[in-house]
Design an enzyme around this catalytic site. Structure first.
Site, PDB file in Angstrom:
ATOM      1  N   ASP A  13      -1.335  14.983 -13.998  1.00 28.69           N
ATOM      2  CA  ASP A  13      -2.744  14.793 -13.705  1.00 28.69           C
ATOM      3  C   ASP A  13      -2.858  13.974 -12.404  1.00 28.69           C
ATOM      4  O   ASP A  13      -1.906  13.311 -11.992  1.00 28.69           O
ATOM      5  CB  ASP A  13      -3.366  14.028 -14.881  1.00 28.69           C
ATOM      6  N   ASP A  15      -6.278  12.038 -10.863  1.00 30.31           N
ATOM      7  CA  ASP A  15      -7.079  10.807 -10.936  1.00 30.31           C
ATOM      8  C   ASP A  15      -6.686   9.927 -12.123  1.00 30.31           C
ATOM      9  O   ASP A  15      -6.687  10.378 -13.264  1.00 30.31           O
ATOM     10  CB  ASP A  15      -8.577  11.144 -11.060  1.00 30.31           C
ATOM     11  N   ASP A 214      -3.704  10.668 -18.213  1.00 28.57           N
ATOM     12  CA  ASP A 214      -4.377   9.466 -18.728  1.00 28.57           C
ATOM     13  C   ASP A 214      -5.648   9.757 -19.526  1.00 28.57           C
ATOM     14  O   ASP A 214      -6.224   8.848 -20.104  1.00 28.57           O
ATOM     15  CB  ASP A 214      -4.739   8.526 -17.576  1.00 28.57           C
TER      16      ASP A 214
HETATM   17 MG   LIG Z   1      -7.094  11.523 -15.123  1.00 26.12          MG
END
Ligand SMILES: [Mg+2]
Length: 271
Positions: A13, A15, A214
């Site tokens: 991922d 961001d 995240d």
């Molecule tokens: Mg993310």
């Protein structure tokens, strides 16, 4: 335990994972990026961003020879070396953007649903919604296979919209600011699986995958890989993973690119 000379692939991922949540820097991950590159281990960016948004970043990270996964798994971009014959440069899971837009517009006309999608508004409005600059908003509006929308109606109508979309093979998933309409069953996990099989075919041997993310939209990816790094997030969502091999899941104590490096150091021994 995977080693750097194993047939590894890493799906990450952006961001809040490879990129810092606040300043979008990946500097703390650079030593690991260098190690992966030296060992020829593919790093596949796996993000909710559009292909137009990923392109510049992929080039800054020197990864343009690798595939990437965009729009939360709805689209997989294949680099030139990966295309055989007249194969198009991308693979779309389910419906394409114009088809999704057409369905949404028809449903709105018929039932007076109160929503606005990116396709209904100007770059200025998207900039206001997202906090992006206008040129950045334009890149975020170049969509291939999913439509973000803002819902202004009541809960009952929303439930009905969901039902209507399901009949058309589409699903609504919750993102940070928007609801995303994309093909039912399309997600980061499905895209990771598709691409892992392609890598396996190309190499003629099983691959070992590590996923790093995240947020809730990373869960399907983190369940589809052999080893999962759950980066500590700047959010309150729980990150439950339905897998039995607990030793293949690592939850970092650090955020963003620091956590990214912490996760790889946990799983891959470096001599
Ligand atoms: Mg993310």
């Amino acid at each position: 335990m995977p080693y750097l000379d194993d047939p590894l692939i890493i799906f990450t991922d952006l961001d809040g994972s490879l990129l810092d949540h606040h300043d979008y820097s990946w500097q703390p991950a650079q030593p690991w990026l260098d190690k992966l590159s030296a060992a020829n281990i593919p790093l596949v960016l796996t993000t909710s961003k559009t292909p137009a948004e990923v392109a510049a970043l992929q080039s800054a990270l020197h990864l343009t020879h690798q595939p990437f996964i965009a729009e939360n798994g709805a689209m997989i971009h294949l680099p030139p070396g990966w295309r055989t014959g007249d194969e198009v440069p991308f693979h779309i899971n389910g419906a394409g953007y114009s088809e999704i837009r057409q369905t949404l517009v028809e449903l709105r006309q018929r039932y007076d649903f109160e929503f606005r999608g990116f396709g209904d508004v100007t770059p200025n409005q998207v900039a206001v919604w997202t906090g992006l600059s206008e040129p950045e908003a334009e890149l975020a509006m170049q969509r291939e296979a999913s439509e973000p929308l803002v819902w202004f109606g009541n809960d009952l109508d929303f439930a009905y919209l969901k039902k209507c979309l399901a009949r058309e093979g589409l699903a609504l998933t919750r993102g940070g600011r928007f609801w995303h309409v994309m093909a039912a069953g399309a997600g980061k996990g499905q895209a990771v699986q598709w691409l892992s099989e392609r890598y396996q075919q190309k190499r003629g041997q099983p691959v070992i995958s590590i996923g790093i993310g995240d947020g809730p939209n990373d869960l399907s990816m983190l369940e589809a890989v052999n080893y999962a790094v759950v980066i500590k997030g700047h959010h309150d969502h729980e990150m439950p993973l339905h897998r039995d091999d607990i030793s293949h899941v690592f939850r970092t104590s650090e955020f963003g690119p620091q956590g990214w490096s912490q996760g790889l150091s946990h799983f891959i021994p470096v001599f």
